[in-house]
Each structure stands twice: as structure tokens, then as C-alpha cells.
Design a protein around this motif. Structure first.
Motif, PDB file in Angstrom:
ATOM      1  N   LYS A  71       0.836  -1.250   0.077  1.00 38.42           N
ATOM      2  CA  LYS A  71      -0.196   0.025  -0.101  1.00 38.42           C
ATOM      3  C   LYS A  71       0.740   1.326   0.139  1.00 38.42           C
ATOM      4  CE  LYS A  71      -3.789   1.873   2.830  1.00 38.42           C
ATOM      5  NZ  LYS A  71      -4.521   2.238   3.252  1.00 38.42           N
ATOM      6  N   ASP A  72       2.143   1.571   0.924  1.00 37.09           N
ATOM      7  CA  ASP A  72       3.510   2.361   0.748  1.00 37.09           C
ATOM      8  C   ASP A  72       3.498   3.241  -0.420  1.00 37.09           C
ATOM      9  OD1 ASP A  72       3.007   3.102   3.329  1.00 37.09           O
ATOM     10  OD2 ASP A  72       4.482   2.028   4.012  1.00 37.09           O
ATOM     11  N   ASP A  73       3.599   1.036  -1.316  1.00 34.31           N
ATOM     12  CA  ASP A  73       4.420   2.082  -3.129  1.00 34.31           C
ATOM     13  C   ASP A  73       3.081   1.883  -3.695  1.00 34.31           C
ATOM     14  OD1 ASP A  73       6.527   0.842  -1.901  1.00 34.31           O
ATOM     15  OD2 ASP A  73       6.951  -0.643  -3.297  1.00 34.31           O
ATOM     16  N   PHE A  74       2.023   1.971  -3.225  1.00 32.13           N
ATOM     17  CA  PHE A  74       0.654   2.187  -4.433  1.00 32.13           C
ATOM     18  C   PHE A  74       0.094   3.502  -4.162  1.00 32.13           C
ATOM     19  CE2 PHE A  74      -3.658   1.966  -5.219  1.00 32.13           C
ATOM     20  CZ  PHE A  74      -3.604   1.691  -5.967  1.00 32.13           C
ATOM     21  N   GLU A  75       0.343   3.870  -2.975  1.00 28.96           N
ATOM     22  CA  GLU A  75       0.649   5.781  -2.749  1.00 28.96           C
ATOM     23  C   GLU A  75       1.583   6.567  -2.831  1.00 28.96           C
ATOM     24  OE1 GLU A  75      -2.843   5.006   1.096  1.00 28.96           O
ATOM     25  OE2 GLU A  75      -1.068   5.189   1.658  1.00 28.96           O
ATOM     26  N   ASP A  76       2.526   6.311  -2.896  1.00 31.81           N
ATOM     27  CA  ASP A  76       3.879   6.887  -3.212  1.00 31.81           C
ATOM     28  C   ASP A  76       4.033   7.569  -4.186  1.00 31.81           C
ATOM     29  OD1 ASP A  76       5.319   6.728  -0.861  1.00 31.81           O
ATOM     30  OD2 ASP A  76       6.584   5.163  -1.271  1.00 31.81           O
ATOM     31  N   ALA A  77       4.621   8.924  -4.029  1.00 22.14           N
ATOM     32  CA  ALA A  77       4.418   9.463  -6.226  1.00 22.14           C
ATOM     33  C   ALA A  77       5.757   9.182  -6.445  1.00 22.14           C
ATOM     34  CB  ALA A  77       3.751  11.278  -5.429  1.00 22.14           C
ATOM     35  N   GLU A  78       5.786   8.438  -7.574  1.00 20.80           N
ATOM     36  CA  GLU A  78       7.522   8.997  -8.000  1.00 20.80           C
ATOM     37  C   GLU A  78       7.811  10.170  -8.812  1.00 20.80           C
ATOM     38  OE1 GLU A  78       8.544   5.917  -9.042  1.00 20.80           O
ATOM     39  OE2 GLU A  78       7.349   4.405  -8.380  1.00 20.80           O
ATOM     40  N   THR A  79       9.474  10.478  -9.091  1.00 28.25           N
ATOM     41  CA  THR A  79       9.691  11.544  -9.305  1.00 28.25           C
ATOM     42  C   THR A  79      10.545  11.148 -10.332  1.00 28.25           C
ATOM     43  OG1 THR A  79      11.644  11.043  -7.923  1.00 28.25           O
ATOM     44  CG2 THR A  79       9.875  12.421  -6.985  1.00 28.25           C
ATOM     45  N   GLU A  80      11.410  11.959 -10.549  1.00 28.66           N
ATOM     46  CA  GLU A  80      11.975  11.909 -12.173  1.00 28.66           C
ATOM     47  C   GLU A  80      13.315  11.346 -11.678  1.00 28.66           C
ATOM     48  OE1 GLU A  80      14.452  14.674 -15.973  1.00 28.66           O
ATOM     49  OE2 GLU A  80      12.591  15.629 -14.351  1.00 28.66           O
ATOM     50  N   VAL A  81      14.049  10.909 -10.790  1.00 27.53           N
ATOM     51  CA  VAL A  81      15.133  10.352 -10.310  1.00 27.53           C
ATOM     52  C   VAL A  81      14.809   8.938 -10.178  1.00 27.53           C
ATOM     53  CG1 VAL A  81      15.983  12.583  -9.412  1.00 27.53           C
ATOM     54  CG2 VAL A  81      14.952  10.782  -7.686  1.00 27.53           C
ATOM     55  N   SER A  82      13.597   8.761  -9.966  1.00 31.92           N
ATOM     56  CA  SER A  82      12.935   7.833  -9.854  1.00 31.92           C
ATOM     57  C   SER A  82      12.398   7.335 -10.679  1.00 31.92           C
ATOM     58  CB  SER A  82      11.641   7.167  -8.122  1.00 31.92           C
ATOM     59  OG  SER A  82      10.345   7.640  -9.374  1.00 31.92           O
ATOM     60  N   GLY A  83      12.325   7.579 -12.191  1.00 30.96           N
ATOM     61  CA  GLY A  83      12.534   6.698 -13.189  1.00 30.96           C
ATOM     62  C   GLY A  83      10.883   7.567 -13.727  1.00 30.96           C
ATOM     63  N   LEU A  84      10.123   8.688 -13.774  1.00 23.83           N
ATOM     64  CA  LEU A  84       8.704   9.062 -13.634  1.00 23.83           C
ATOM     65  C   LEU A  84       9.187   9.599 -14.912  1.00 23.83           C
ATOM     66  CD1 LEU A  84       6.245   9.508 -12.964  1.00 23.83           C
ATOM     67  CD2 LEU A  84       6.721  12.433 -12.226  1.00 23.83           C
ATOM     68  N   GLY A  85       8.272   8.896 -16.047  1.00 20.31           N
ATOM     69  CA  GLY A  85       8.156   9.195 -17.501  1.00 20.31           C
ATOM     70  C   GLY A  85       9.173   8.781 -18.334  1.00 20.31           C
ATOM     71  N   ASP A 268       9.103  -3.118  -7.196  1.00 25.46           N
ATOM     72  CA  ASP A 268       7.530  -2.428  -6.572  1.00 25.46           C
ATOM     73  C   ASP A 268       6.474  -2.846  -7.289  1.00 25.46           C
ATOM     74  OD1 ASP A 268       9.500  -0.724  -5.496  1.00 25.46           O
ATOM     75  OD2 ASP A 268       9.261   1.040  -7.697  1.00 25.46           O
ATOM     76  N   ILE A 269       6.064  -3.483  -8.679  1.00 25.50           N
ATOM     77  CA  ILE A 269       5.452  -4.295  -9.859  1.00 25.50           C
ATOM     78  C   ILE A 269       4.799  -5.053  -8.232  1.00 25.50           C
ATOM     79  CG2 ILE A 269       6.200  -3.268 -11.639  1.00 25.50           C
ATOM     80  CD1 ILE A 269       6.845  -5.950 -12.381  1.00 25.50           C
ATOM     81  N   ASP A 270       6.744  -6.122  -7.986  1.00 24.00           N
ATOM     82  CA  ASP A 270       5.857  -7.408  -6.833  1.00 24.00           C
ATOM     83  C   ASP A 270       4.629  -6.881  -6.039  1.00 24.00           C
ATOM     84  OD1 ASP A 270       7.305  -9.482  -8.066  1.00 24.00           O
ATOM     85  OD2 ASP A 270       8.299  -8.071  -8.168  1.00 24.00           O
ATOM     86  N   ARG A 271       5.232  -5.733  -4.735  1.00 24.68           N
ATOM     87  CA  ARG A 271       5.034  -5.299  -3.494  1.00 24.68           C
ATOM     88  C   ARG A 271       3.342  -4.387  -4.418  1.00 24.68           C
ATOM     89  NH1 ARG A 271      10.678  -4.284  -2.839  1.00 24.68           N
ATOM     90  NH2 ARG A 271      10.501  -2.202  -3.740  1.00 24.68           N
ATOM     91  N   VAL A 272       3.011  -4.036  -5.204  1.00 27.92           N
ATOM     92  CA  VAL A 272       2.219  -3.219  -5.634  1.00 27.92           C
ATOM     93  C   VAL A 272       1.224  -5.047  -5.957  1.00 27.92           C
ATOM     94  CG1 VAL A 272       0.798  -1.802  -7.120  1.00 27.92           C
ATOM     95  CG2 VAL A 272       2.207  -0.926  -6.370  1.00 27.92           C
ATOM     96  N   ALA A 273       1.174  -5.624  -6.422  1.00 31.02           N
ATOM     97  CA  ALA A 273       0.468  -6.502  -6.900  1.00 31.02           C
ATOM     98  C   ALA A 273      -0.144  -7.312  -5.709  1.00 31.02           C
ATOM     99  CB  ALA A 273       1.223  -8.139  -7.748  1.00 31.02           C
TER     100      ALA A 273
END
Length: 413
Positions: A71-85, A268-273
Motif C-alpha cells: 500500500k505504501d508503494d501504491f500511494e507513493d508519488a514517483e519522481t523523475e529521479v526514480s524513473g517517472l516518465g 515495486d511491481i511485486d509489492r503493488v501486486a
């Protein structure tokens, strides 16, 4: 999102690989992801009234910790440094899935486009289709619907409650809903999906076109297409309107950006799944007299032919998912919806095919239909077409009391 510990050996290997290209292009940065403390939470006391957004009942303490971690990962906002976009739709899962709680529906639409010519749908993949990403890290990357497109559709964010139960329904259970001879013109067909997480052809069950078969692939697809985060399942970035040169210039983070933790083998995809897998079903309300009468109206109008009330999960090592009743009110099949189709072909779903939307939790998922055009259940039913036309026509003949009873029933499930 988790800070990933990369061993010195792996770091050296990556550095050596990039050194070969340093003269050809600027080096990319490794993704930087925030770290959360572990969750010490225990399952809520039994007997409490379930709410939207609660975990499945019966989870162990370890499974509850996994749920909260995801749930933490689901709610977290991605940033450019984390790979957003560099192109994306929103920066977090919860931005689109938050009503009435984390994991729910949302009013945000995404745009799909393509070209229909001589009865053949072209997703215009070389021009960035069929999904338009409407946000970007730099304005020069802005995507538009290309002039070649003559089909444009919008899709609403679907609620994710109870998806672990739906994933646990055996394929054979879904196949039982396929009709060999039509009833009221209803047949239905399964969506056959080449599943990215297993490498197998499976029956799709998630998304408006039933285009995903497992929650891990569902999460990986959303990370790539909605947030621009590449992963081991989907390692290739989307180019803005297909422009590979712009992508190379502005994609500055090493792919895949969702790096698997070597200690756990999870990203992250495993945790959100896992969050989606352990997210509880929508809570049902105690039926009023009107709602109880509405159940018969639901059956008599033929709604239950497609919106099958109940399916059963198969054997599962997770007790909370093992042979459970799933009151989803959907057959999980694709149906020809006539004018209610969105005009987009996807996988084995044709342009008029749509998956039967589960009706559980309907009271918390307005606006309705795939594009959110219906503000009320009444509007949504009246827009039904194609294989659902016979049921819609019966609905139109109901008296006011029967209509209210049906709506009261739908708002209680």
C-alpha cells in the motif's frame, strides 16, 4: 518504493557496460527510490465491520505486513529521479484509484486512439498509440492524438477491491460462463492473453478489455504505461508519439527503473501486486426490503446472464483466497456491446467487445461505464446495447417501484 541495495559486483558490471557507450550518449542515472520502515501492524480484530480499502479477512500477520508494505508503494508519488516518465499519465497509482479509499475507482479518464480503416483497427503504435500519455517531464515531449487517428475513446479508472479473489478464480470457472447457444442474444467469449509474468496464454480478467490475466502483469503494465516506470516485465519505455530521438534525449534513468532487490527477488511491481491481491472485496450492505425485492428484478430482467453473481476461487496456499465465494456480479467475459463498445481493439477483444464490469461496490464507483459518461445507474443501464439490449429493453418496461428496487439492490452489493 524501496531503496535497492545493488552489490558492488553488479554496480561494477553496470559501470563497465555504460563505459562502452559514454562517448556516444550521456550516462543514465540509476533510479533513486525512497525507503519505508517495516510495518509492525497486526490484522484488525475479527468482528469489526468491513470497510472499503480493508485487507482481506483472515490474513496472517506476515501477509498483513506485505499488504501494508504494498500500500505504501501504491500511494507513493514517483519522481523523475526514480524513473517517472519521460511521458506518463499520473505519478502514483493512488492518484487514479482513491475513491472511496485507496484502491478504489476514480474520475480520471485516459485517452485511447487508433485508426479504423476497411474494418481493420490500427493502434498507430509507431505514433505512440493506442494509449496517449498526457503528462511529461519536459514540454517538448508532449503527446497529442495524431491526425491519422479516426477513433478516440476514453477509459475511466476501475476499482481494484477484491482483485486477489478474482485472480484466484480458476480458468475453468470462467469458461463455464461461455454460452454455446445464445440466451437473449448473449454469448460471451474469453479474452486470451499472452501473460508477461508467466509466459503462458491465460484467460484475461483485468481491465476494460480483460487485457491482463495476472495481477503482476497488471501492475507492470500500469507502471509502464501510466507512470513511465520500466520493469523486468516491460523494460522498454514509451516514446512520445513514437519519437525515439526525443526518448533517447530525455530518458535519463537506467532501464529497468523498477530494480529487483537481489535479497528478496522483488520489485515495486511485486509489492503493488501483493497489495491488490490482499485488498478486500467491497463490503456488502444489509439488504432492505426494497433491495431484497430488487434481487428478483435483477434476475427477471436478465441482468444476471452477464453479471453472474457468484464464482468460487480454487485451491490456494493463501487461506484468505482458498475456495472463497466471490460475489463479483460478472462473468469476466467479453461481450459485443454494440454502440457501447469503445472502438478500440486490444488483444483478442474487438472494437465493440467489453469485459462485463463487476458490479460489487457499485455505490462507490460513480461515474459509470467505461468512459464515465453515466452519472447514475439508471443512465448506465439505459446505455446498454449489443448483447445487453434485451435486458435493457426489459428494464425500460419496469414500473417506478421496480426500478427503485433494482437500484436499491445494486447499491447494496
Amino acid at each position: 518504493m524501496k531503496a535497492i541495495r545493488i552489490t558492488s559486483y553488479l554496480a561494477l558490471a553496470l559501470a563497465s557496460s555504460f563505459a562502452l557507450h559514454v562517448l556516444a550518449q550521456p550516462p543514465k542515472n540509476p533510479p533513486h527510490r525512497p525507503q519505508h520502515p517495516p510495518h509492525p501492524h497486526s490484522p484488525p480484530p475479527s468482528g469489526m465491520k468491513p470497510l472499503f480499502g480493508d485487507a482481506l479477512p483472515g490474513l496472517t500477520k506476515a501477509q498483513m505486513a506485505i499488504f501494508l508494505d504494498g500500500k505504501d508503494d501504491f500511494e507513493d508519488a514517483e519522481t523523475e529521479v526514480s524513473g517517472l516518465g519521460p511521458i506518463f499519465n499520473r505519478s502514483s497509482c493512488a492518484t487514479c484509484h482513491n475513491a472511496p479509499a485507496t484502491g478504489g475507482a476514480g474520475p480520471i479518464n485516459v485517452t485511447r486512439f487508433g485508426r479504423m480503416e476497411n474494418g481493420v483497427f490500427n493502434p498507430l503504435a509507431t505514433l505512440g498509440g493506442s494509449l496517449q500519455q498526457e503528462m511529461e517531464i519536459n514540454s517538448v515531449l508532449h503527446e497529442v492524438v495524431p491526425p491519422e487517428a479516426n477513433v478516440v475513446a476514453h477509459r475511466n479508472s476501475t476499482p481494484l477491491f477484491g482483485l486477489g479473489l478474482i485472480e484466484a478464480i480458476p480458468d475453468q470457472e470462467i469458461l463455464r460462463n461461455v454460452r454455446r447457444t445464445p440466451l437473449d442474444g448473449v454469448l460471451g467469449k474469453v479474452s486470451k492473453v499472452a501473460d508477461a509474468s508467466t509466459g503462458k496464454t491465460l484467460i484475461g480478467r483485468f481491465g476494460w478489455k480483460a487485457q491482463q490475466a495476472t495481477l503482476l502483469s497488471f501492475a507492470g503494465d500500469a507502471y509502464l504505461n501510466e507512470m513511465g516506470i520500466t520493469s523486468r516485465l516491460f523494460p522498454v519505455e514509451n516514446a512520445p508519439n513514437g519519437n525515439a530521438q526525443l526518448l533517447a534525449q530525455y530518458d535519463t534513468v537506467v532501464d529497468p527503473e523498477d530494480v529487483v532487490d537481489p535479497a528478496t527477488g522483488r520489485g515495486d511491481i511485486d509489492r503493488v501486486a501483493d497489495f491488490m491481491r490482499f485488498l478486500g472485496a467491497p463490503p456488502r450492505l444489509p439488504p432492505t426490503h426494497s433491495a431484497a425485492a430488487g434481487r428478483s428484478v435483477f434476475q427477471n430482467t436478465g441482468c444476471a446472464v452477464c453479471h453472474v453473481p457468484l464464482m468460487i476461487t480454487g485451491p490456494n496456499k493463501v487461506a484468505a483466497l482458498n475456495q472463497q465465494e466471490v460475489w463479483l456480479f460478472s462473468d469476466l467475459l467479453l461481450h459485443d456491446m454494440g454502440s457501447l463498445g469503445d472502438g478500440i481493439a486490444q488483444g483478442t477483444a474487438d472494437v465493440r467487445d467489453m469485459r462485463t464490469a463487476p458490479l460489487w461496490g457499485l455505490r462507490a464507483s460513480a461515474p459509470y461505464l467505461h468512459d464515465g459518461r453515466a452519472q447514475s445507474v439508471d443512465e448506465a443501464i439505459k446505455a446498454h446495447d449489443g448483447e445487453a439490449k434485451a435486458s435493457k429493453d426489459r428494464y425500460l418496461k419496469l414500473n417506478k417501484q421496480q426500478v427503485q428496487q433494482l437500484i436499491d439492490f445494486l447499491m447494496s452489493i
